[in-house]
Design an enzyme around this catalytic site. Structure first.
Site, PDB file in Angstrom:
ATOM      1  N   ARG A  26       0.828  -1.225   0.000  1.00  0.00           N
ATOM      2  CA  ARG A  26       0.000   0.000   0.000  1.00  0.00           C
ATOM      3  C   ARG A  26       0.851   1.259   0.000  1.00  0.00           C
ATOM      4  NH1 ARG A  26      -3.564  -0.423   5.037  1.00  0.00           N
ATOM      5  NH2 ARG A  26      -1.605  -1.283   5.757  1.00  0.00           N
ATOM      6  N   ASN A  52      -6.165  -2.624   2.251  1.00  0.00           N
ATOM      7  CA  ASN A  52      -6.119  -4.076   2.407  1.00  0.00           C
ATOM      8  C   ASN A  52      -7.543  -4.605   2.569  1.00  0.00           C
ATOM      9  OD1 ASN A  52      -3.330  -4.321   2.346  1.00  0.00           O
ATOM     10  ND2 ASN A  52      -3.116  -4.344   4.567  1.00  0.00           N
TER      11      ASN A  52
END
EC number: 3.6.1.7
Length: 91
Positions: free
Chosen positions: A20, A38
């Site tokens: 990320r 996520n």
């Protein structure tokens, strides 16, 4: 300027490997707006919006991700641009 928006789901070893953060940094470098998060099933979900070439660069990036990631699949869906601004990691 025309904008392109894609919704992406990335599977493989993509959580706990800075996927990320690397996605956020890469998107900002390319001037792409959107977000990344996520999912509970182990995948990463992201939306990229901006210049069509820059968005395509982000889709290509998703196939590799961070240096510690092991990407198995990238599912990409085209969507209508919403005019979002900035890029964030969602928790």
């Amino acid at each position: 300027m025309a904008r392109r928006r894609v919704h992406v789901y990335v599977s493989g070893r993509v959580q706990g490997v800075y996927y990320r953060a690397t996605t956020r940094d890469t998107a900002r470098d390319h001037g792409v707006d959107g977000w990344v998060t996520n999912l509970d099933d182990g995948r990463v979900e992201a939306v990229f919006e901006g210049d069509p070439d820059a968005v395509e660069s982000m889709v290509e990036f998703c196939h590799e991700g961070s240096s510690r990631a092991d990407v198995v699949d990238v599912d990409v869906t085209e969507e209508d641009p919403e005019g979002i601004e900035g890029f964030e990691v969602r928790w």
